[in-house]
Design an enzyme around this catalytic site. Structure first.
Site, PDB file in Angstrom:
ATOM      1  N   SER A  23     -10.056   4.062 -11.016  1.00  0.00           N
ATOM      2  CA  SER A  23     -10.587   2.819 -10.083  1.00  0.00           C
ATOM      3  C   SER A  23     -10.356   1.866 -11.114  1.00  0.00           C
ATOM      4  O   SER A  23     -10.879   1.918 -12.304  1.00  0.00           O
ATOM      5  CB  SER A  23     -11.824   3.091  -9.767  1.00  0.00           C
ATOM      6  OG  SER A  23     -11.919   4.238  -8.951  1.00  0.00           O
TER       7      SER A  23
ATOM      8  N   LYS B 165     -19.672   2.655  -1.981  1.00  0.00           N
ATOM      9  CA  LYS B 165     -19.659   2.098  -3.335  1.00  0.00           C
ATOM     10  C   LYS B 165     -20.958   1.118  -3.494  1.00  0.00           C
ATOM     11  O   LYS B 165     -20.764  -0.283  -3.682  1.00  0.00           O
ATOM     12  CB  LYS B 165     -18.493   1.270  -3.553  1.00  0.00           C
ATOM     13  CG  LYS B 165     -17.325   2.140  -3.912  1.00  0.00           C
ATOM     14  CD  LYS B 165     -17.419   2.910  -5.105  1.00  0.00           C
ATOM     15  CE  LYS B 165     -16.186   3.759  -5.360  1.00  0.00           C
ATOM     16  NZ  LYS B 165     -16.263   4.663  -6.728  1.00  0.00           N
TER      17      LYS B 165
ATOM     18  N   ARG C  42     -14.303  14.064  -2.194  1.00  0.00           N
ATOM     19  CA  ARG C  42     -15.103  13.165  -2.886  1.00  0.00           C
ATOM     20  C   ARG C  42     -16.472  13.663  -2.537  1.00  0.00           C
ATOM     21  O   ARG C  42     -17.166  13.185  -1.518  1.00  0.00           O
ATOM     22  CB  ARG C  42     -15.094  11.623  -2.764  1.00  0.00           C
ATOM     23  CG  ARG C  42     -15.857  10.806  -3.539  1.00  0.00           C
ATOM     24  CD  ARG C  42     -15.574   9.306  -3.326  1.00  0.00           C
ATOM     25  NE  ARG C  42     -16.465   8.640  -4.244  1.00  0.00           N
ATOM     26  CZ  ARG C  42     -17.545   8.003  -4.047  1.00  0.00           C
ATOM     27  NH1 ARG C  42     -18.156   8.163  -2.748  1.00  0.00           N
ATOM     28  NH2 ARG C  42     -18.149   7.062  -4.797  1.00  0.00           N
TER      29      ARG C  42
END
Length: 215
Positions: free
Chosen positions: A108, A139, A38
């Site tokens: 997600s 996040k 990521r």
């Protein structure tokens, strides 16, 4: 085993930015089943492809799955086993069209409605992430969903699901008690002084044995 069989057997999922190869190999050898690369702000596709090659080769040596975050257009070029997208990323149908039928697609989810929608996606979704269970700097701006959504997913999900968000050695037991049999972690491993020891602790908390000497 094929990709989907390996996904069904997976219990520990590592989400990581660029990572030192020795730390990655240590985590894989101790029992990470899936690695998601990521990198949200790469210097360009060339950088992403370079980092992907490191992760791909390490995962291949360990028998782990390699997933690319948010770039289904580069999955084939990276030799990845699949892609993971968020609710605000490319639509699932488009992601599936880019990666093809044989690779895995993860999504997600942050609510019961999103979990249900993932299951209604006509076979385009192979697994879901459920969270963030706890607030996490990975996040920013995303409110924690708490353990209730984990319990809800355990009751309603037929797809494999990974609880994610602030899951570490201190919180994994509560996540398991809420019904998760699979977890995804980020900082718990990427910032660990000893990634292999942390992976062994997490697998033990999930009732899984560590792997030794695979990578």
């Amino acid at each position: 085993m094929d990709r989907r069989s390996r996904l069904q057997a997976a219990r520990l999922y590592l989400v990581t930015p660029a990572i030192a190869p020795d730390r990655l190999h240590a985590a894989l050898a101790a029992g990470v089943d899936i690695v998601q690369l990521r990198i949200k702000t790469p210097e360009g596709d060339d950088e992403l492809l370079r980092e992907a090659a490191i992760v791909r080769d390490a995962c291949a040596a360990a028998g782990a799955l390699f997933v690319l975050n948010d770039r289904p257009d580069l999955v084939r070029a990276c030799g990845a086993d699949g892609v993971h997208v968020g609710q605000d990323d490319l639509a699932i149908a488009a992601a599936r069209a880019l990666v093809g039928p044989d690779r895995i697609v993860g999504l997600s989810t942050h609510s019961p409605a999103q979990i249900d929608a993932a299951h209604a996606a006509d076979g385009r979704v192979d697994y879901i992430g459920v969270g963030p269970v706890h607030a996490t700097p990975t996040k920013p701006g995303r409110a924690a969903v708490g353990l209730d959504l984990v319990t809800d997913a355990a009751a309603r999900a037929t797809l494999p699901f990974f609880a994610i968000g602030g899951v570490d050695s201190a919180t994994v037991a509560a996540v398991r008690a809420a019904g998760a049999t699979r977890v995804a972690v980020v900082r718990a491993v990427t910032e660990a002084a000893d990634p292999a020891a942390t992976v062994r602790e997490l697998r033990a908390a999930l009732g899984e044995e560590a792997r030794v000497g695979i990578a």
